[in-house]
Motif scaffolding. Structure first.
Motif, PDB file in Angstrom:
ATOM      1  N   GLU A  46     -13.177  61.234 -14.476  1.00  0.00           N
ATOM      2  CA  GLU A  46     -12.122  62.349 -14.119  1.00  0.00           C
ATOM      3  C   GLU A  46     -11.664  62.640 -12.545  1.00  0.00           C
ATOM      4  O   GLU A  46     -12.899  62.194 -12.065  1.00  0.00           O
ATOM      5  CB  GLU A  46     -13.310  63.543 -14.508  1.00  0.00           C
ATOM      6  CG  GLU A  46     -13.733  64.185 -15.880  1.00  0.00           C
ATOM      7  CD  GLU A  46     -14.081  64.843 -16.633  1.00  0.00           C
ATOM      8  OE1 GLU A  46     -13.906  65.974 -15.755  1.00  0.00           O
ATOM      9  OE2 GLU A  46     -15.070  64.412 -17.294  1.00  0.00           O
ATOM     10  N   ILE A  47     -10.793  63.171 -12.660  1.00  0.00           N
ATOM     11  CA  ILE A  47     -10.881  63.225 -10.456  1.00  0.00           C
ATOM     12  C   ILE A  47     -11.237  64.505 -10.371  1.00  0.00           C
ATOM     13  O   ILE A  47     -10.962  65.364 -10.419  1.00  0.00           O
ATOM     14  CB  ILE A  47      -9.126  63.026 -10.694  1.00  0.00           C
ATOM     15  CG1 ILE A  47      -8.852  61.980 -11.199  1.00  0.00           C
ATOM     16  CG2 ILE A  47      -9.005  63.396  -9.359  1.00  0.00           C
ATOM     17  CD1 ILE A  47      -6.579  62.084 -11.409  1.00  0.00           C
ATOM     18  N   PRO A  48     -12.050  64.150  -9.283  1.00  0.00           N
ATOM     19  CA  PRO A  48     -12.984  65.672  -8.574  1.00  0.00           C
ATOM     20  C   PRO A  48     -11.897  65.749  -8.161  1.00  0.00           C
ATOM     21  O   PRO A  48     -11.009  65.679  -7.377  1.00  0.00           O
ATOM     22  CB  PRO A  48     -13.618  64.256  -6.906  1.00  0.00           C
ATOM     23  CG  PRO A  48     -14.013  63.193  -7.782  1.00  0.00           C
ATOM     24  CD  PRO A  48     -12.343  63.182  -8.222  1.00  0.00           C
ATOM     25  N   ASP A  49     -12.215  67.968  -7.893  1.00  0.00           N
ATOM     26  CA  ASP A  49     -11.016  68.526  -7.093  1.00  0.00           C
ATOM     27  C   ASP A  49     -10.918  68.538  -5.844  1.00  0.00           C
ATOM     28  O   ASP A  49     -10.156  68.224  -5.402  1.00  0.00           O
ATOM     29  CB  ASP A  49     -11.707  70.485  -8.172  1.00  0.00           C
ATOM     30  CG  ASP A  49     -11.145  70.771  -7.288  1.00  0.00           C
ATOM     31  OD1 ASP A  49      -9.489  70.776  -7.983  1.00  0.00           O
ATOM     32  OD2 ASP A  49     -11.282  72.069  -6.804  1.00  0.00           O
ATOM     33  N   ARG A  50     -12.390  67.474  -5.297  1.00  0.00           N
ATOM     34  CA  ARG A  50     -12.115  67.753  -3.598  1.00  0.00           C
ATOM     35  C   ARG A  50     -10.635  67.096  -3.833  1.00  0.00           C
ATOM     36  O   ARG A  50     -10.354  66.854  -2.445  1.00  0.00           O
ATOM     37  CB  ARG A  50     -13.298  67.703  -3.246  1.00  0.00           C
ATOM     38  CG  ARG A  50     -14.176  69.240  -2.971  1.00  0.00           C
ATOM     39  CD  ARG A  50     -15.206  68.417  -2.136  1.00  0.00           C
ATOM     40  NE  ARG A  50     -15.545  67.893  -1.028  1.00  0.00           N
ATOM     41  CZ  ARG A  50     -14.882  68.325   0.260  1.00  0.00           C
ATOM     42  NH1 ARG A  50     -15.212  70.053   0.191  1.00  0.00           N
ATOM     43  NH2 ARG A  50     -15.702  68.313   1.102  1.00  0.00           N
TER      44      ARG A  50
END
Length: 388
Positions: free
Chosen positions: A370-374
């Motif tokens: 999952e790609i982190p929001d930051r």
């Protein structure tokens, strides 16, 4: 600007007017150390510089011009942290004939001190002084963190005050890379303001989110260049010298914890503490609290450990993670000394790299594909800066 020229902007502290409280062991106090350093520590050898600014002409509610010396009174009573602490109190910046003159004086002083590698602590005054601070960064990208119960901008407003100054920073400071608001309370923020903030790429953390795990604010502080702390973010019961006055807000110990994280921040250059109105105070409770928040900032700065992930050091663990939706692997670093985490991002052409602070949770998300929001937010910021 030379040290001599800086002094033209300043009114030095008269330590003969400081009377320690009866419970204070004067020789171990910060006030006594600052008094000694005033005569024995040259500016070029100081690490941290205290300043005040008695300016509130653009405040929504007047009175915070009286705060700098009131905060000092109680700050000086606190422990010196270390007898070798290289800290100076340069006094108050002289206010200008107009408020704009004050902003430019603040810009000149902060710019000079930052160029010398000093960390500046500013006792305000009203929060619109943040605009003057950010003008010191007109030549370089900078990150701004606000501790605030609401968003201090109003779309379309053309006049600056202590609740609209962010308009002027966002619209007139092209080198603003990232802006973060911590501790806001959702019932004070309109949904359109939230939408606009997301469009700007601002990082937003509600009061409940940061209270759930205060350590999660540390990465935002670690990347900050400027901190702007509004006393209205603290609950009224613990800080009565405020015009906003909410029953909810940060607890006193949480405010001090934020001060500590900010002081520890690797690249933080200027921290401002604003909007305290002494005439609204009870038993100097708010001045005492802000003095303690500043003290925790100073303690964090004294023990600051500057770390920069680099291929040239073996002090970091490096992790490369393949993610389905990204062409290049995500790179994470973890300090072997402090356990802190960073991630590396690159622009669209992979020609410009930027290492940002993150949490272990960001790494765990990426490990689960999952790609982190930051990561997403900083990719957009990096590409926006590249296209300017």
């Amino acid at each position: 600007m030379s040290e001599t020229n800086i002094k033209l902007y300043l009114k030095p502290v008269d330590f003969s007017k400081w009377k320690p409280a009866s419970w204070v062991q004067s020789k171990f106090s910060l006030g006594k150390l600052l008094e000694k350093n005033q005569t024995k520590l040259p500016l070029e050898k100081a690490d941290i510089v205290l300043l005040g600014m008695e300016e509130d002409r653009n405040a929504v509610v007047k009175g915070s011009a009286k705060a700098p010396n009131k905060i000092r009174q109680h700050l000086y009573n606190l422990n010196r942290i270390s007898p070798r602490f290289k800290i100076l109190d340069l006094g108050n910046i002289r206010i200008g004939k107009t408020v704009n003159d004050s902003y430019y004086a603040l810009r000149d002083v902060c710019s000079n001190l930052v160029e010398q590698g000093k960390t500046v602590v500013l006792l305000g005054g009203s929060q619109d002084l943040t605009f003057g601070i950010t003008k010191a960064f007109e030549a370089n990208p900078f990150n701004l963190v606000n501790i605030d119960p609401k968003f201090d901008f109003k779309k379309g407003i053309k006049s600056i005050n202590s609740e609209t100054y962010l308009n002027f920073i966002i619209e007139r400071q092209p080198n603003l890379y990232a802006q973060t608001i911590l501790g806001y309370q959702n019932y004070f923020v309109d949904s359109l303001e939230l939408d606009y903030s997301h469009e700007l790429g601002s990082e937003l953390k509600r009061l409940g989110e940061i209270r759930y795990d205060m350590s999660n604010i540390e990465p935002y502080m670690r990347d900050a260049d400027v901190l702007s702390f509004d006393i209205n973010a603290i609950r009224l019961l613990e800080a009565p010298a405020q015009y906003f006055g909410s029953p909810n807000g940060l607890y006193a110990e949480e405010a001090c914890q934020i001060g500590h994280y900010a002081g520890m921040a690797d690249q933080l250059k200027v921290a401002g503490f604003f909007n305290l109105v002494p005439r609204l105070d009870h038993d100097d409770l708010s001045s005492k609290l802000f003095a303690q928040v500043v003290w925790h900032f100073l303690e964090g700065a004294y023990y600051r450990k500057v770390e920069t992930p680099s291929k040239k050091t073996d002090e970091f663990n490096e992790f490369l993670l393949e993610i389905d939706d990204i062409d290049l692997p995500l790179t994470f670093y973890q300090s072997q000394k402090t356990g802190r985490w960073w991630m590396k991002i690159s622009d669209e052409e992979d020609t410009r790299e930027h290492i940002i602070a993150c949490t272990e949770d960001d790494y765990r998300l990426a490990a689960q594909n999952e790609i982190p929001d930051r990561w997403w937010k900083n990719i957009r910021k990096l590409n926006r800066m590249q296209n300017k």
